[in-house]
Structures are given as C-alpha cells and as structure tokens.
Design a protein around this motif. Structure first.
Motif, PDB file in Angstrom:
ATOM      1  N   GLU A 156       0.818  -1.232   0.000  1.00 30.85           N
ATOM      2  CA  GLU A 156       0.000   0.000   0.000  1.00 30.85           C
ATOM      3  C   GLU A 156       0.842   1.269   0.000  1.00 30.85           C
ATOM      4  OE1 GLU A 156      -0.282  -2.414   2.496  1.00 30.85           O
ATOM      5  OE2 GLU A 156      -1.767  -3.472   1.293  1.00 30.85           O
ATOM      6  N   LYS A 157       2.126   1.143   0.328  1.00 28.93           N
ATOM      7  CA  LYS A 157       2.992   2.349   0.354  1.00 28.93           C
ATOM      8  C   LYS A 157       3.191   2.919  -1.048  1.00 28.93           C
ATOM      9  CE  LYS A 157       4.212   2.511   4.754  1.00 28.93           C
ATOM     10  NZ  LYS A 157       3.874   3.624   5.610  1.00 28.93           N
ATOM     11  N   LEU A 158       3.021   2.066  -2.055  1.00 25.20           N
ATOM     12  CA  LEU A 158       3.133   2.576  -3.435  1.00 25.20           C
ATOM     13  C   LEU A 158       1.770   3.160  -3.821  1.00 25.20           C
ATOM     14  CD1 LEU A 158       4.970   2.874  -5.904  1.00 25.20           C
ATOM     15  CD2 LEU A 158       4.130   0.661  -6.709  1.00 25.20           C
ATOM     16  N   THR A 159       1.516   4.344  -3.314  1.00 22.38           N
ATOM     17  CA  THR A 159       0.225   5.004  -3.536  1.00 22.38           C
ATOM     18  C   THR A 159       0.158   5.590  -4.940  1.00 22.38           C
ATOM     19  OG1 THR A 159       1.160   7.070  -2.746  1.00 22.38           O
ATOM     20  CG2 THR A 159       0.081   5.677  -1.093  1.00 22.38           C
ATOM     21  N   GLY A 160      -1.042   5.992  -5.340  1.00 22.59           N
ATOM     22  CA  GLY A 160      -1.197   6.644  -6.634  1.00 22.59           C
ATOM     23  C   GLY A 160      -0.359   7.916  -6.706  1.00 22.59           C
ATOM     24  N   GLU A 161      -0.287   8.618  -5.585  1.00 26.72           N
ATOM     25  CA  GLU A 161       0.490   9.867  -5.542  1.00 26.72           C
ATOM     26  C   GLU A 161       1.978   9.597  -5.777  1.00 26.72           C
ATOM     27  OE1 GLU A 161       1.073  13.523  -2.380  1.00 26.72           O
ATOM     28  OE2 GLU A 161      -0.322  11.919  -1.921  1.00 26.72           O
ATOM     29  N   LEU A 162       2.469   8.530  -5.129  1.00 28.12           N
ATOM     30  CA  LEU A 162       3.876   8.180  -5.267  1.00 28.12           C
ATOM     31  C   LEU A 162       4.196   7.687  -6.684  1.00 28.12           C
ATOM     32  CD1 LEU A 162       6.259   8.335  -3.475  1.00 28.12           C
ATOM     33  CD2 LEU A 162       5.755   6.069  -2.618  1.00 28.12           C
ATOM     34  N   LYS A 163       3.270   6.887  -7.237  1.00 28.17           N
ATOM     35  CA  LYS A 163       3.452   6.449  -8.634  1.00 28.17           C
ATOM     36  C   LYS A 163       3.555   7.662  -9.544  1.00 28.17           C
ATOM     37  CE  LYS A 163       0.950   2.081  -8.589  1.00 28.17           C
ATOM     38  NZ  LYS A 163      -0.291   1.407  -8.915  1.00 28.17           N
ATOM     39  N   GLY A 164       2.673   8.653  -9.292  1.00 33.62           N
ATOM     40  CA  GLY A 164       2.687   9.872 -10.101  1.00 33.62           C
ATOM     41  C   GLY A 164       4.026  10.593  -9.998  1.00 33.62           C
ATOM     42  N   LEU A 165       4.570  10.666  -8.784  1.00 34.34           N
ATOM     43  CA  LEU A 165       5.867  11.327  -8.584  1.00 34.34           C
ATOM     44  C   LEU A 165       6.964  10.591  -9.359  1.00 34.34           C
ATOM     45  CD1 LEU A 165       7.725  13.370  -7.061  1.00 34.34           C
ATOM     46  CD2 LEU A 165       7.904  11.645  -5.253  1.00 34.34           C
ATOM     47  N   ILE A 166       6.967   9.257  -9.269  1.00 35.68           N
ATOM     48  CA  ILE A 166       8.002   8.476  -9.969  1.00 35.68           C
ATOM     49  C   ILE A 166       7.867   8.670 -11.484  1.00 35.68           C
ATOM     50  CG2 ILE A 166       8.845   6.131 -10.435  1.00 35.68           C
ATOM     51  CD1 ILE A 166       7.871   5.379  -7.552  1.00 35.68           C
ATOM     52  N   LEU A 167       6.635   8.601 -11.992  1.00 35.90           N
ATOM     53  CA  LEU A 167       6.424   8.733 -13.446  1.00 35.90           C
ATOM     54  C   LEU A 167       6.787  10.137 -13.934  1.00 35.90           C
ATOM     55  CD1 LEU A 167       3.081   6.742 -13.838  1.00 35.90           C
ATOM     56  CD2 LEU A 167       5.417   5.931 -14.205  1.00 35.90           C
ATOM     57  N   ARG A 168       6.412  11.162 -13.152  1.00 37.44           N
ATOM     58  CA  ARG A 168       6.754  12.539 -13.553  1.00 37.44           C
ATOM     59  C   ARG A 168       8.262  12.742 -13.565  1.00 37.44           C
ATOM     60  NH1 ARG A 168       2.686  13.758 -10.139  1.00 37.44           N
ATOM     61  NH2 ARG A 168       4.051  14.566  -8.516  1.00 37.44           N
ATOM     62  N   THR A 169       8.955  12.127 -12.600  1.00 37.63           N
ATOM     63  CA  THR A 169      10.418  12.272 -12.538  1.00 37.63           C
ATOM     64  C   THR A 169      11.058  11.586 -13.743  1.00 37.63           C
ATOM     65  OG1 THR A 169      10.283  12.359 -10.141  1.00 37.63           O
ATOM     66  CG2 THR A 169      12.447  11.875 -11.070  1.00 37.63           C
ATOM     67  N   ILE A 170      10.572  10.395 -14.099  1.00 37.45           N
ATOM     68  CA  ILE A 170      11.095   9.701 -15.290  1.00 37.45           C
ATOM     69  C   ILE A 170      10.858  10.576 -16.526  1.00 37.45           C
ATOM     70  CG2 ILE A 170      10.743   7.705 -16.820  1.00 37.45           C
ATOM     71  CD1 ILE A 170      10.030   6.094 -14.255  1.00 37.45           C
ATOM     72  N   GLU A 171       9.672  11.159 -16.616  1.00 39.28           N
ATOM     73  CA  GLU A 171       9.347  11.971 -17.799  1.00 39.28           C
ATOM     74  C   GLU A 171      10.225  13.219 -17.877  1.00 39.28           C
ATOM     75  OE1 GLU A 171       5.132  12.512 -17.491  1.00 39.28           O
ATOM     76  OE2 GLU A 171       4.736  10.496 -18.257  1.00 39.28           O
ATOM     77  N   SER A 172      10.479  13.874 -16.733  1.00 42.22           N
ATOM     78  CA  SER A 172      11.282  15.104 -16.815  1.00 42.22           C
ATOM     79  C   SER A 172      12.763  14.769 -17.041  1.00 42.22           C
ATOM     80  CB  SER A 172      11.072  15.996 -15.595  1.00 42.22           C
ATOM     81  OG  SER A 172      11.447  15.323 -14.438  1.00 42.22           O
ATOM     82  N   VAL A 173      13.269  13.712 -16.376  1.00 47.47           N
ATOM     83  CA  VAL A 173      14.683  13.351 -16.569  1.00 47.47           C
ATOM     84  C   VAL A 173      14.903  12.808 -17.988  1.00 47.47           C
ATOM     85  CG1 VAL A 173      16.484  11.707 -15.819  1.00 47.47           C
ATOM     86  CG2 VAL A 173      15.169  12.993 -14.119  1.00 47.47           C
TER      87      VAL A 173
END
Ligand code: SF4
Length: 216
Positions: A156-173
């Motif tokens: 449950e720690k992999l929340t939708g919010e956290l997934k969004g942060l990881i995906l946004r970071t991949i997209e910007s990097v």
C-alpha cells in the motif's frame, strides 16, 4: 568520449536521490539519461570489498526466504528494461521472492541508511509487475535489508500519488529540455561527471560570508 544516446535511458538509482529529495541536481540525472561514454571522476570506492559484503547479504537473505518457502530470484534474474514514451527505465533488484500470491522485492544495502533506499525499492515495485513473470498478479511489497536491520515496505505504500511522482520524474529526466544544475560541494563531491561536461562543478568548499544583523 561524451556522445549523445540514441534515446533516453535511466538507471533507477540515477533518480532515487531526486525522489527522496536527498539530491537536488536534476541536471546530473538528465545528463546521464541523454549522454554516454563520458569521462568519469576517479573513485576511491572499494568495489571488491563492496561486492563481497553485498553478495554475502544477498545470499543470506535468499537462504532465509527459501527456508520460509518462497521461490527466490536473484540479481540478474530480476534485471529489467522498461521502455516508455519518455525513456527506457533500467534496473536490477537484488532479490525477488514469491509465495502463495505474495511477493517481495528486496534491495540489500551494506552502507548507511538513506531515504533514497526506500524509493529505489518502490520504483522496483512499480516496474517489476510489468517486466517480471513471477511478479505478475502478486501482491508485491518491498524490503530494504541493512546489515543489522530491515525496512519493510507494505504494498500500500506505493500510492497513486507516489506512482505519479516516480512517473513525472522519469518523464522530466528523460525529456528533451535540460534540467537545472544545482552545484553544491555536498553533491558534486559524490558526482562522477567531470568539469569537462559540467563547468559548474564545485571542487572546494566555498566560504559562507558572515553578515551581521541587529534583527535578533
Ligand atoms: S558536478 Fe555538481 S553541478 Fe555538475 S552535475 Fe554533478 S552534482 Fe550537478
């Protein structure tokens, strides 16, 4: 020789410091994602000693998990390359263990604890269900194994919010636009990019000017 990659490539550990806000120089990750073959700052890191200590931790934890009835996958068996629109994300989890619909992805750390350790495992928890046959359809949690302790990460720690942060970071990097450089001695001293590629690299501590005030 520094040369551009044909398409963006991100190794998971290049972004975990940014995710945890342990690191702030986004340009370092952006540069690694877009360029290869660059000259690296020589390191005094003892790779042989690290490999021996790390390998021992991985073996011991794998044995414990097998004894507990898990099917265990080790290092290169867990390697992935996940190609998205913005970049290809690559990584390798130390251990994947699966038992009766429950799974664990584990990273072993022989050094000191960092907030980025948990983000590394959380990123594996995001990627492995898409890439690893054994992780499909299982309830996947995580774990960081330290020398003397263990950090459990519930699914449950992999929340939708956290997934969004990881995906946004991949997209910007992985994106075309260069990200900001944030030079500081504390980050530059652990960065392998030389001044030839990063002219803002800081090699020496800068004096902080003392300003006098009568405000307090
Ligand atoms: S040397 Fe410093 S400023 Fe340059 S990329 Fe590395 S961390 Fe960033």
């Amino acid at each position: 020789m520094t040369e551009p990659r044909s398409s963006s490539y991100i190794w998971v550990t290049w972004i975990t410091g940014l995710l945890a806000a342990d690191k702030h120089c986004e340009w370092a990750a952006w540069f690694r994602a877009h360029y290869q073959g660059y000259a690296k700052v020589p390191s005094d890191f003892d790779l042989a000693a690290w490999k021996a200590a790390h390998g021992d931790m991985v073996r011991k934890r794998a044995e414990e998990l097998r004894a507990a009835g898990y099917g265990v996958y080790v290092e290169d068996q867990n390697k992935f390359s996940l190609k998205g629109r913005a970049a290809t994300l690559g990584g390798v989890a130390d251990l994947v263990a699966v038992r009766e619909g429950d799974g664990l992805v584990i990273d072993c750390k022989s050094g000191q604890r960092r907030d980025s350790d948990a983000f590394q495992v959380l990123t594996y928890m995001l990627a492995l269900p898409l890439t690893h046959q054994a992780c499909r359809g299982v309830r996947l949690g995580g774990e960081v194994q330290y020398r003397d302790s263990r950090l459990a990460i519930a699914p449950e720690k992999l929340t939708g919010e956290l997934k969004g942060l990881i995906l946004r970071t991949i997209e910007s990097v992985g994106g075309e636009a260069p990200l900001p450089r944030v030079p500081s001695l504390s980050e530059c001293r652990f960065c392998d990019i030389t001044a030839a590629d990063c002219p803002e690299r800081i090699e020496e501590a800068q004096r902080v000017e003392v300003v006098e005030t009568d405000l307090f």
